[in-house]
Design an enzyme around this catalytic site. Structure first.
Site, PDB file in Angstrom:
ATOM      1  CE1 TYR A 138     -13.092   3.097  -7.784  1.00 55.23           C
ATOM      2  CE2 TYR A 138     -15.437   3.004  -8.287  1.00 55.23           C
ATOM      3  CZ  TYR A 138     -14.337   2.523  -7.605  1.00 55.23           C
ATOM      4  OH  TYR A 138     -14.479   1.454  -6.746  1.00 55.23           O
ATOM      5  CG  ASP A 166       2.217   4.742  -6.582  1.00 60.40           C
ATOM      6  OD1 ASP A 166       1.459   3.956  -7.187  1.00 60.40           O
ATOM      7  OD2 ASP A 166       2.194   5.969  -6.743  1.00 60.40           O
ATOM      8  CG  ASP A 197      -2.157   0.782   1.107  1.00 57.41           C
ATOM      9  OD1 ASP A 197      -2.067   2.013   0.943  1.00 57.41           O
ATOM     10  OD2 ASP A 197      -3.242   0.181   1.121  1.00 57.41           O
ATOM     11  CE  LYS A 211       3.518 -12.442 -20.289  1.00 62.92           C
ATOM     12  NZ  LYS A 211       4.653 -11.625 -20.198  1.00 62.92           N
ATOM     13  N   GLY A 238      -5.474   4.851   2.539  1.00 66.14           N
ATOM     14  CA  GLY A 238      -5.498   3.834   3.596  1.00 66.14           C
ATOM     15  C   GLY A 238      -4.900   4.360   4.887  1.00 66.14           C
ATOM     16  CE  LYS A 281     -11.774   0.003  -9.111  1.00 67.14           C
ATOM     17  NZ  LYS A 281     -10.899  -0.893  -8.367  1.00 67.14           N
ATOM     18  CG  ASN A 295       3.216  -1.750 -13.036  1.00 70.81           C
ATOM     19  OD1 ASN A 295       3.753  -1.856 -14.137  1.00 70.81           O
ATOM     20  ND2 ASN A 295       3.210  -0.615 -12.357  1.00 70.81           N
TER      21      ASN A 295
HETATM   22  P1  NAD Z   1      -9.861   2.053   0.595  1.00 71.20           P
HETATM   23  O1  NAD Z   1      -9.641   3.451   0.110  1.00 71.20           O
HETATM   24  O2  NAD Z   1     -10.150   1.846   2.036  1.00 71.20           O
HETATM   25  O3  NAD Z   1      -8.635   1.127   0.213  1.00 71.20           O
HETATM   26  C1  NAD Z   1      -7.869   1.291  -0.939  1.00 71.20           C
HETATM   27  C2  NAD Z   1      -6.414   1.151  -0.568  1.00 71.20           C
HETATM   28  O4  NAD Z   1      -5.616   1.240  -1.769  1.00 71.20           O
HETATM   29  C3  NAD Z   1      -5.911   2.265   0.362  1.00 71.20           C
HETATM   30  O5  NAD Z   1      -5.255   1.700   1.476  1.00 71.20           O
HETATM   31  C4  NAD Z   1      -4.960   3.064  -0.507  1.00 71.20           C
HETATM   32  O6  NAD Z   1      -3.939   3.698   0.228  1.00 71.20           O
HETATM   33  C5  NAD Z   1      -4.451   2.014  -1.478  1.00 71.20           C
HETATM   34  N1  NAD Z   1      -3.944   2.555  -2.745  1.00 71.20           N
HETATM   35  C6  NAD Z   1      -4.550   3.419  -3.603  1.00 71.20           C
HETATM   36  N2  NAD Z   1      -3.762   3.695  -4.637  1.00 71.20           N
HETATM   37  C7  NAD Z   1      -2.609   2.981  -4.473  1.00 71.20           C
HETATM   38  C8  NAD Z   1      -1.399   2.845  -5.214  1.00 71.20           C
HETATM   39  N3  NAD Z   1      -1.212   3.504  -6.349  1.00 71.20           N
HETATM   40  N4  NAD Z   1      -0.437   2.025  -4.744  1.00 71.20           N
HETATM   41  C9  NAD Z   1      -0.622   1.342  -3.582  1.00 71.20           C
HETATM   42  N5  NAD Z   1      -1.724   1.448  -2.817  1.00 71.20           N
HETATM   43  C10 NAD Z   1      -2.711   2.262  -3.260  1.00 71.20           C
HETATM   44  O7  NAD Z   1     -11.061   1.450  -0.293  1.00 71.20           O
HETATM   45  P2  NAD Z   1     -11.837   0.070  -0.177  1.00 71.20           P
HETATM   46  O8  NAD Z   1     -13.271   0.346   0.056  1.00 71.20           O
HETATM   47  O9  NAD Z   1     -11.126  -0.854   0.743  1.00 71.20           O
HETATM   48  O10 NAD Z   1     -11.717  -0.477  -1.669  1.00 71.20           O
HETATM   49  C11 NAD Z   1     -10.759  -1.454  -2.031  1.00 71.20           C
HETATM   50  C12 NAD Z   1     -10.967  -1.898  -3.470  1.00 71.20           C
HETATM   51  O11 NAD Z   1     -12.292  -2.411  -3.638  1.00 71.20           O
HETATM   52  C13 NAD Z   1     -10.820  -0.759  -4.489  1.00 71.20           C
HETATM   53  O12 NAD Z   1     -10.180  -1.269  -5.640  1.00 71.20           O
HETATM   54  C14 NAD Z   1     -12.249  -0.386  -4.814  1.00 71.20           C
HETATM   55  O13 NAD Z   1     -12.377   0.156  -6.106  1.00 71.20           O
HETATM   56  C15 NAD Z   1     -12.961  -1.724  -4.682  1.00 71.20           C
HETATM   57  N6  NAD Z   1     -14.375  -1.548  -4.379  1.00 71.20           N
HETATM   58  C16 NAD Z   1     -14.807  -1.262  -3.115  1.00 71.20           C
HETATM   59  C17 NAD Z   1     -16.163  -1.078  -2.857  1.00 71.20           C
HETATM   60  C18 NAD Z   1     -16.698  -0.806  -1.489  1.00 71.20           C
HETATM   61  O14 NAD Z   1     -17.914  -0.671  -1.350  1.00 71.20           O
HETATM   62  N7  NAD Z   1     -15.900  -0.743  -0.448  1.00 71.20           N
HETATM   63  C19 NAD Z   1     -17.088  -1.165  -3.918  1.00 71.20           C
HETATM   64  C20 NAD Z   1     -16.600  -1.437  -5.201  1.00 71.20           C
HETATM   65  C21 NAD Z   1     -15.251  -1.649  -5.417  1.00 71.20           C
END
Ligand code: NAD
Ligand code: UDP
Length: 328
Positions: free
Chosen positions: A146, A57, A32, A106, A37, A150, A100
């Site tokens: 977004y 990242d 992360d 892969k 987060g 996706k 990535n």
């Molecule tokens: P969140 O924001 O709590 O968690 C996302 C995490 O990704 C964070 O800890 C953030 O720091 C990290 N992150 C973002 N960009 C990054 C990068 N470039 N490199 C490394 N870390 C990075 O959100 P969440 O609710 O836990 O969502 C997690 C995943 O689930 C996401 O991909 C989101 O699109 C998907 N999602 C969640 C929901 C929901 O309802 N919670 C719904 C649909 C999809």
């Protein structure tokens, strides 16, 4: 011991997935960059010998030593106010980040599951949404960063599956909630609960007639776990079909918190979907999965979590943390 990389590990869903896979006996590498987060979500894993954390990242080349069996790609801002604030990072993590991780999968011959979303259906014209619906997305609207990231993520994942024969899984997650959500991330459940705890009015956007269907985190994690271990490569909806209007939901929160807050109405955000309900027939058939936790029970557990936060955490403004990333 199977080894799994979980990106977005310090986020809401990522941290629960780390817990689940550790409990299942996996060696877990969490990754992360903390953009949305919080270290606090994984600090209980600090001394766990089967957990390793890498601050990185994922839009930059991802290097992992040794073997890897599975990858869960969950890194991405997930709340509308997050991705409006950091639109380029949102696009990059869905596109470059996914590229990535597919490349890593892969190279390691690992199976990869990517976190897609109900947002791929946009403001849906079909209800409830089943996986064969192509969606109604405004690519150039504020949410487009977004939604399109996706959609690209799904597309490149299928291309790696078809062209390279990679083992891929795609989960379309519908609104999921629970402990460890960021209180001020703007999503409706933390927003209403935070407002109730701070003694503020509950802000309903629009006239509140838009609907959502909320899934408790434990149910979501179970669905993801089953999907990863299945042999199904096409997208699957995981969510709770129990639909409610935001108006009725606000009333439910007032009742649950016993705080007697007033409900006030604010402007509806651009492209806010008017209805959302997953059709989970496929998940039932392929994964033998359906949600088990009622909204009443899930909301109570979530509220208990928010109540346990300190006053400082309750009132903290979230968006300062983005400034460092934006300046880079
Ligand atoms: P969140 O924001 O709590 O968690 C996302 C995490 O990704 C964070 O800890 C953030 O720091 C990290 N992150 C973002 N960009 C990054 C990068 N470039 N490199 C490394 N870390 C990075 O959100 P969440 O609710 O836990 O969502 C997690 C995943 O689930 C996401 O991909 C989101 O699109 C998907 N999602 C969640 C929901 C929901 O309802 N919670 C719904 C649909 C999809
Ligand atoms: N919403 C609201 N008040 C708030 C936050 C959100 O009425 O303080 C509404 C929002 O407009 C949307 C619904 O609640 O219609 C769910 O919003 P959320 O941000 O949780 O998720 P998403 O729109 O991505 O489903």
């Amino acid at each position: 011991m199977k080894k799994i990389l979980i990106t977005g590990a310090a986020g809401f869903l990522g941290s629960h997935l780390c817990d689940r896979f550790l409990n299942e006996g996996y060696y877990v590498i969490g990754m992360d960059n903390f953009i949305t987060g919080d270290q606090k979500n994984i600090e209980h894993l600090n001394n766990n010998p089967n957990f390793q954390f890498i601050k990185h990242d994922v839009t930059e080349f991802v290097k992992i030593e040794g073997t890897l069996d599975y990858i869960l790609h969950f890194a991405s801002p997930a709340s509308p106010i997050d991705y409006l604030k950091i639109p380029i990072q949102t696009l990059k993590v869905g596109s470059l980040g996914t590229h990535n991780l597919l490349g890593l999968a892969k190279a390691k011959k690992a199976r990869i599951l990517i976190a897609s979303t109900s947002e791929v259906y946009g403001d849906p014209l079909v209800h409830p949404q089943s996986e064969d619906y192509y969606g109604n997305v405004n690519a150039i609207g504020p949410r487009g960063v977004y939604d399109e990231a996706k959609r690209f993520m799904e597309s490149i994942t299928m291309a790696y599956h078809r062209f390279h024969g990679l083992e891929t899984r795609i989960v379309r997650i519908f609104n999921t909630y629970g402990p460890r959500m960021r209180l001020n991330d703007g999503r409706v459940i933390p927003a209403f609960m935070g407002q109730a705890l701070r003694g503020e009015d509950l802000t309903v956007f629009g006239d509140g007639s838009q609907t959502r269907s909320f899934c408790y985190v434990d149910d979501q994690v179970e669905g993801i776990y089953r999907l990863l271990l299945s042999d199904y490569s096409y997208p699957i909806n995981i969510g709770n079909p129990h639909e409610i209007t935001i108006n009725d939901f606000a009333k439910e929160i007032v009742k649950l918190t016993g705080t007697n807050q007033k409900i006030v109405y604010k402007e509806l955000p651009v492209d806010d979907p008017m209805q959302r309900q997953p059709d989970i027939s496929l998940a039932k058939k392929i994964l033998n999965w359906e949600p088990k936790i009622t909204r009443e029970k899930g909301l109570q557990a979530t509220y208990n979590y928010f109540k346990s936060l300190t006053k400082e955490e309750l009132c903290r403004s979230e968006h300062k943390k983005f400034e460092n990333h934006i300046r880079k």
